[in-house]
Design a protein around this motif. Structure first.
Motif, PDB file in Angstrom:
ATOM      1  N   GLY A 146       0.808  -1.208   0.000  1.00 55.56           N
ATOM      2  CA  GLY A 146       0.000   0.000   0.000  1.00 55.56           C
ATOM      3  C   GLY A 146       0.844   1.260   0.000  1.00 55.56           C
ATOM      4  O   GLY A 146       0.514   2.240  -0.685  1.00 55.56           O
ATOM      5  N   VAL A 147       1.945   1.247   0.762  1.00 56.12           N
ATOM      6  CA  VAL A 147       2.836   2.412   0.802  1.00 56.12           C
ATOM      7  C   VAL A 147       3.457   2.654  -0.567  1.00 56.12           C
ATOM      8  O   VAL A 147       3.526   3.792  -1.058  1.00 56.12           O
ATOM      9  N   ASN A 148       3.925   1.581  -1.216  1.00 60.18           N
ATOM     10  CA  ASN A 148       4.526   1.723  -2.543  1.00 60.18           C
ATOM     11  C   ASN A 148       3.512   2.231  -3.563  1.00 60.18           C
ATOM     12  O   ASN A 148       3.840   3.071  -4.410  1.00 60.18           O
ATOM     13  N   LEU A 149       2.274   1.739  -3.496  1.00 57.80           N
ATOM     14  CA  LEU A 149       1.234   2.207  -4.407  1.00 57.80           C
ATOM     15  C   LEU A 149       0.909   3.680  -4.144  1.00 57.80           C
ATOM     16  O   LEU A 149       0.638   4.441  -5.078  1.00 57.80           O
ATOM     17  N   PHE A 150       0.942   4.073  -2.879  1.00 55.18           N
ATOM     18  CA  PHE A 150       0.712   5.467  -2.534  1.00 55.18           C
ATOM     19  C   PHE A 150       1.747   6.362  -3.204  1.00 55.18           C
ATOM     20  O   PHE A 150       1.400   7.358  -3.863  1.00 55.18           O
ATOM     21  N   TYR A 151       3.027   6.026  -3.033  1.00 55.11           N
ATOM     22  CA  TYR A 151       4.086   6.849  -3.623  1.00 55.11           C
ATOM     23  C   TYR A 151       4.035   6.814  -5.145  1.00 55.11           C
ATOM     24  O   TYR A 151       4.322   7.810  -5.807  1.00 55.11           O
ATOM     25  N   PHE A 152       3.666   5.672  -5.706  1.00 59.54           N
ATOM     26  CA  PHE A 152       3.545   5.573  -7.158  1.00 59.54           C
ATOM     27  C   PHE A 152       2.477   6.542  -7.663  1.00 59.54           C
ATOM     28  O   PHE A 152       2.672   7.244  -8.663  1.00 59.54           O
ATOM     29  N   CYS A 153       1.340   6.604  -6.969  1.00 60.74           N
ATOM     30  CA  CYS A 153       0.250   7.503  -7.366  1.00 60.74           C
ATOM     31  C   CYS A 153       0.675   8.967  -7.242  1.00 60.74           C
ATOM     32  O   CYS A 153       0.415   9.781  -8.140  1.00 60.74           O
ATOM     33  N   ILE A 154       1.342   9.300  -6.135  1.00 56.70           N
ATOM     34  CA  ILE A 154       1.815  10.665  -5.936  1.00 56.70           C
ATOM     35  C   ILE A 154       2.803  11.055  -7.035  1.00 56.70           C
ATOM     36  O   ILE A 154       2.752  12.163  -7.592  1.00 56.70           O
ATOM     37  N   ILE A 155       3.710  10.142  -7.371  1.00 58.61           N
ATOM     38  CA  ILE A 155       4.730  10.430  -8.378  1.00 58.61           C
ATOM     39  C   ILE A 155       4.100  10.655  -9.746  1.00 58.61           C
ATOM     40  O   ILE A 155       4.465  11.588 -10.471  1.00 58.61           O
ATOM     41  N   ILE A 156       3.141   9.811 -10.125  1.00 59.54           N
ATOM     42  CA  ILE A 156       2.473   9.981 -11.416  1.00 59.54           C
ATOM     43  C   ILE A 156       1.747  11.321 -11.468  1.00 59.54           C
ATOM     44  O   ILE A 156       1.785  12.039 -12.479  1.00 59.54           O
ATOM     45  N   TYR A 157       1.091  11.682 -10.373  1.00 63.49           N
ATOM     46  CA  TYR A 157       0.384  12.960 -10.336  1.00 63.49           C
ATOM     47  C   TYR A 157       1.357  14.135 -10.488  1.00 63.49           C
ATOM     48  O   TYR A 157       1.089  15.088 -11.235  1.00 63.49           O
ATOM     49  N   LEU A 158       2.488  14.070  -9.792  1.00 64.70           N
ATOM     50  CA  LEU A 158       3.458  15.162  -9.879  1.00 64.70           C
ATOM     51  C   LEU A 158       4.082  15.239 -11.263  1.00 64.70           C
ATOM     52  O   LEU A 158       4.382  16.339 -11.753  1.00 64.70           O
ATOM     53  N   TYR A 159       4.288  14.095 -11.897  1.00 65.94           N
ATOM     54  CA  TYR A 159       4.760  14.106 -13.282  1.00 65.94           C
ATOM     55  C   TYR A 159       3.752  14.827 -14.175  1.00 65.94           C
ATOM     56  O   TYR A 159       4.121  15.633 -15.047  1.00 65.94           O
ATOM     57  N   GLY A 160       2.465  14.520 -13.984  1.00 67.15           N
ATOM     58  CA  GLY A 160       1.437  15.207 -14.756  1.00 67.15           C
ATOM     59  C   GLY A 160       1.441  16.700 -14.503  1.00 67.15           C
ATOM     60  O   GLY A 160       1.313  17.506 -15.432  1.00 67.15           O
ATOM     61  N   ASP A 161       1.600  17.089 -13.238  1.00 66.83           N
ATOM     62  CA  ASP A 161       1.695  18.497 -12.876  1.00 66.83           C
ATOM     63  C   ASP A 161       2.826  19.184 -13.622  1.00 66.83           C
ATOM     64  O   ASP A 161       2.653  20.268 -14.208  1.00 66.83           O
ATOM     65  N   LEU A 162       4.006  18.573 -13.591  1.00 69.22           N
ATOM     66  CA  LEU A 162       5.168  19.167 -14.233  1.00 69.22           C
ATOM     67  C   LEU A 162       4.991  19.250 -15.748  1.00 69.22           C
ATOM     68  O   LEU A 162       5.427  20.221 -16.382  1.00 69.22           O
ATOM     69  N   ALA A 163       4.378  18.227 -16.338  1.00 72.60           N
ATOM     70  CA  ALA A 163       4.131  18.253 -17.788  1.00 72.60           C
ATOM     71  C   ALA A 163       3.183  19.394 -18.152  1.00 72.60           C
ATOM     72  O   ALA A 163       3.370  20.081 -19.172  1.00 72.60           O
ATOM     73  N   ILE A 164       2.160  19.600 -17.329  1.00 76.36           N
ATOM     74  CA  ILE A 164       1.221  20.705 -17.562  1.00 76.36           C
ATOM     75  C   ILE A 164       1.947  22.042 -17.462  1.00 76.36           C
ATOM     76  O   ILE A 164       1.785  22.927 -18.319  1.00 76.36           O
ATOM     77  N   TYR A 165       2.760  22.196 -16.427  1.00 73.11           N
ATOM     78  CA  TYR A 165       3.499  23.444 -16.246  1.00 73.11           C
ATOM     79  C   TYR A 165       4.485  23.676 -17.384  1.00 73.11           C
ATOM     80  O   TYR A 165       4.612  24.796 -17.900  1.00 73.11           O
ATOM     81  N   ALA A 166       5.208  22.601 -17.770  1.00 78.28           N
ATOM     82  CA  ALA A 166       6.240  22.728 -18.801  1.00 78.28           C
ATOM     83  C   ALA A 166       5.656  23.053 -20.168  1.00 78.28           C
ATOM     84  O   ALA A 166       6.357  23.616 -21.022  1.00 78.28           O
ATOM     85  N   SER A 167       4.410  22.706 -20.411  1.00 79.76           N
ATOM     86  CA  SER A 167       3.779  23.032 -21.696  1.00 79.76           C
ATOM     87  C   SER A 167       3.003  24.342 -21.638  1.00 79.76           C
ATOM     88  O   SER A 167       2.902  25.049 -22.644  1.00 79.76           O
ATOM     89  N   ALA A 168       2.460  24.685 -20.465  1.00 77.74           N
ATOM     90  CA  ALA A 168       1.639  25.896 -20.347  1.00 77.74           C
ATOM     91  C   ALA A 168       2.455  27.167 -20.557  1.00 77.74           C
ATOM     92  O   ALA A 168       1.996  28.107 -21.232  1.00 77.74           O
ATOM     93  N   VAL A 169       3.655  27.214 -19.995  1.00 80.03           N
ATOM     94  CA  VAL A 169       4.473  28.424 -20.112  1.00 80.03           C
ATOM     95  C   VAL A 169       4.911  28.669 -21.555  1.00 80.03           C
ATOM     96  O   VAL A 169       4.677  29.762 -22.112  1.00 80.03           O
TER      97      VAL A 169
END
Length: 497
Positions: A146-169
């Motif tokens: 469960g802990v590993n799945l938690f971090y995996f979900c957080i990491i995927i979300y942050l990757y999406g965040d960064l991709a949005i930021y990197a394309s928006a600017v």
């Protein structure tokens, strides 16, 4: 995101906390919401927005209950540790005369509770005073998988965040600086464009986008390799700019509609736009992962749930006002992925300074957040692979982790600048996991642990109003439905293509 207990920091009043939560939730997602509203239809968009706001409020109360349970567990462990130390001291001091009951020892015995459960059921145990991040709550209430799945979900979300930021600017810079022959303002007059159209001389629009992306990466990418902190004054500046921009857009849209220049005639419902609308709305209510840092410093938590509910009502009203003024002011096919860019037009805004401010608004605000998110993602990678008592080699710590943090989102931004789809997919998958799945499992397991540790009938003073097990199952069912719907929609879209 790091799974550690940190200092609470400077306390602030509940109403200041309400403002902070409002600022946290209302971010980049709000700028992509108008187009999603226009695509899906105003009625279905309103219904889905209200429902998702309610579901987000439910899981926010779940996280606060889990925070209180985690505080109680940690406080109880400290009490047990102190008790053992006191018992050791008492044993050593009375070893030579253990059968004699002195007045002091009699007084101590009278003050001790007959049953330890008296101390366990104290409501003060559940005060939220230690900042327990979601990573530590996961390690307290989940097993290793469960802990590993938690971090995996957080990491995927942050990757999406960064991709949005990197394309928006770069996208915003491209829209503002690329001119057309019939555009005297120096900005696009319509949302329809072709990336192969010329921008400057022989350079195409897509070339300009890639140049801006390279500059953005070179300027902000190096921060991923170092530690960076968001200062208080930077938060104040970005918040001020955000509210000035939102206020200007809402007022200008209302004035334009009032003068009879509104061009929008949105449909009631269009199922083809539901996929992106769902992801955008989930993304736009995201706050659960930051609640420990936000809620813990609140000085008085007596009416915390009511204040959070008020916050959600205000956010719903704001999102509705922003989106409805947008879809009735502009034609659906002319709404941009970044709503601010619709105001970088001469026929909408006469003042060049206002056009420039709104057009470049995402550049300033997103650029300040990119290093923070990047460092957070890098630290989560480190936590995921961390071994007790072990340290990383310098190359792994300073080169490998920052590189795997920075490169993937930049590559995604290089391939596409479809912000609506990026926000929709990030919100629909990783966002659904963080906003619905993780809080539901956290509250379910924290309730079981509370019963085992403190006994059945123990009441958490910050218990969610939705404390029946039905709500946990309903949230998980809704999350599964989101996953299924978005995936099926993507598959059908690809099949048609």
């Amino acid at each position: 995101m790091a799974g550690e207990i940190t200092e609470t920091g400077e306390l602030y009043s509940p109403y200041v906390g309400l403002v902070y939560m409002f600022n946290l939730i209302v971010g980049t997602g709000a700028l992509t919401m108008p187009k999603a509203f226009a695509t899906a239809g105003w009625l279905v968009s309103l219904v889905l927005l209200v429902f998702l706001g309610f579901m987000s409020f439910v899981t926010t109360t779940f996280v606060m209950e889990a925070m209180a349970a985690a505080n109680a567990q940690l406080r109880w462990k400290r009490m047990e540790t102190h008790k053992e130390e006191d018992d050791d001291d008492d044993d050593s001091s009375t070893a030579s005369d253990s059968d004699i009951l002195t007045p002091d020892s009699y007084e101590r015995a009278e003050k001790q509770p007959i049953l330890s459960v008296q101390r366990r059921t104290s409501p003060n145990l559940f005060e939220i005073t230690d900042r327990v991040e979601m990573g530590q709550m996961a390690s307290m209430f989940f097993n290793k998988v469960g802990v590993n799945l938690f971090y995996f979900c957080i990491i995927i979300y942050l990757y999406g965040d960064l991709a949005i930021y990197a394309s928006a600017v770069p996208f915003s810079l491209m829209q503002v600086t690329c001119t057309t022959d019939n555009d005297s303002c120096g900005v696009e007059t319509d949302a329809k464009y072709n990336d192969t159209d010329l921008c400057w001389g022989p350079l195409r629009r897509v070339d300009a986008y890639h140049i801006y992306l390279a500059i953005f990466t070179l300027l902000l990418g190096p921060f991923t390799f170092f530690d960076v902190q968001k200062t208080k004054y930077l938060q104040i500046l970005t918040s001020l700019m955000r509210w000035i921009a939102f206020a200007i857009m809402i007022v200008l849209a209302l004035v334009r509609i009032g003068k009879g220049h509104g061009e929008g005639h949105p449909p009631l419902a269009d199922p083809s736009g539901l996929r992106n609308l769902l992801g955008v709305c989930v993304y736009s209510f995201m706050c659960q992962h930051s609640l420990p840092s936000l809620v813990t410093p609140v000085s008085s938590k007596r009416y915390l749930t009511r204040l959070v509910f008020l916050d959600y009502v205000l956010i719903l009203a704001f999102y509705g006002l922003l989106s409805f003024t947008a879809i009735f002011c502009f034609r659906g096919d002319s709404l941009m992925d970044m709503y601010t860019l619709n105001f970088a037009r001469c026929d909408v805004v006469g003042l060049a300074a206002v056009r420039l401010f709104l057009g470049l608004f995402p550049v300033f605000t997103i650029s300040t957040n990119f290093p923070i998110i990047a460092v957070t993602l890098r630290n989560n990678w480190k936590t995921l692979f961390h071994r007790e008592g072990g340290t990383y080699p310098w190359v792994v710590d300073r080169v490998v982790f920052p590189t795997i943090t920075l490169v993937p989102p930049v590559l995604v931004a290089f391939c596409t600048h479809d912000l609506e789809s990026l926000v929709g997919i990030t919100g629909a998958y990783a966002g659904t996991g963080i906003q619905f799945v993780i809080p539901a499992f956290l509250v379910y397991h924290c309730r079981k642990d509370t019963q085992v540790t403190f006994g059945y009938g123990t009441v958490n003073k910050h218990r969610s109003p939705f404390h029946h097990t039905f709500w946990v199952g309903f949230v998980l069912l809704w999350a599964f439905s989101c996953f299924f719907f978005v995936t099926a929609n993507i598959v059908l879209s690809e099949t048609k293509l």
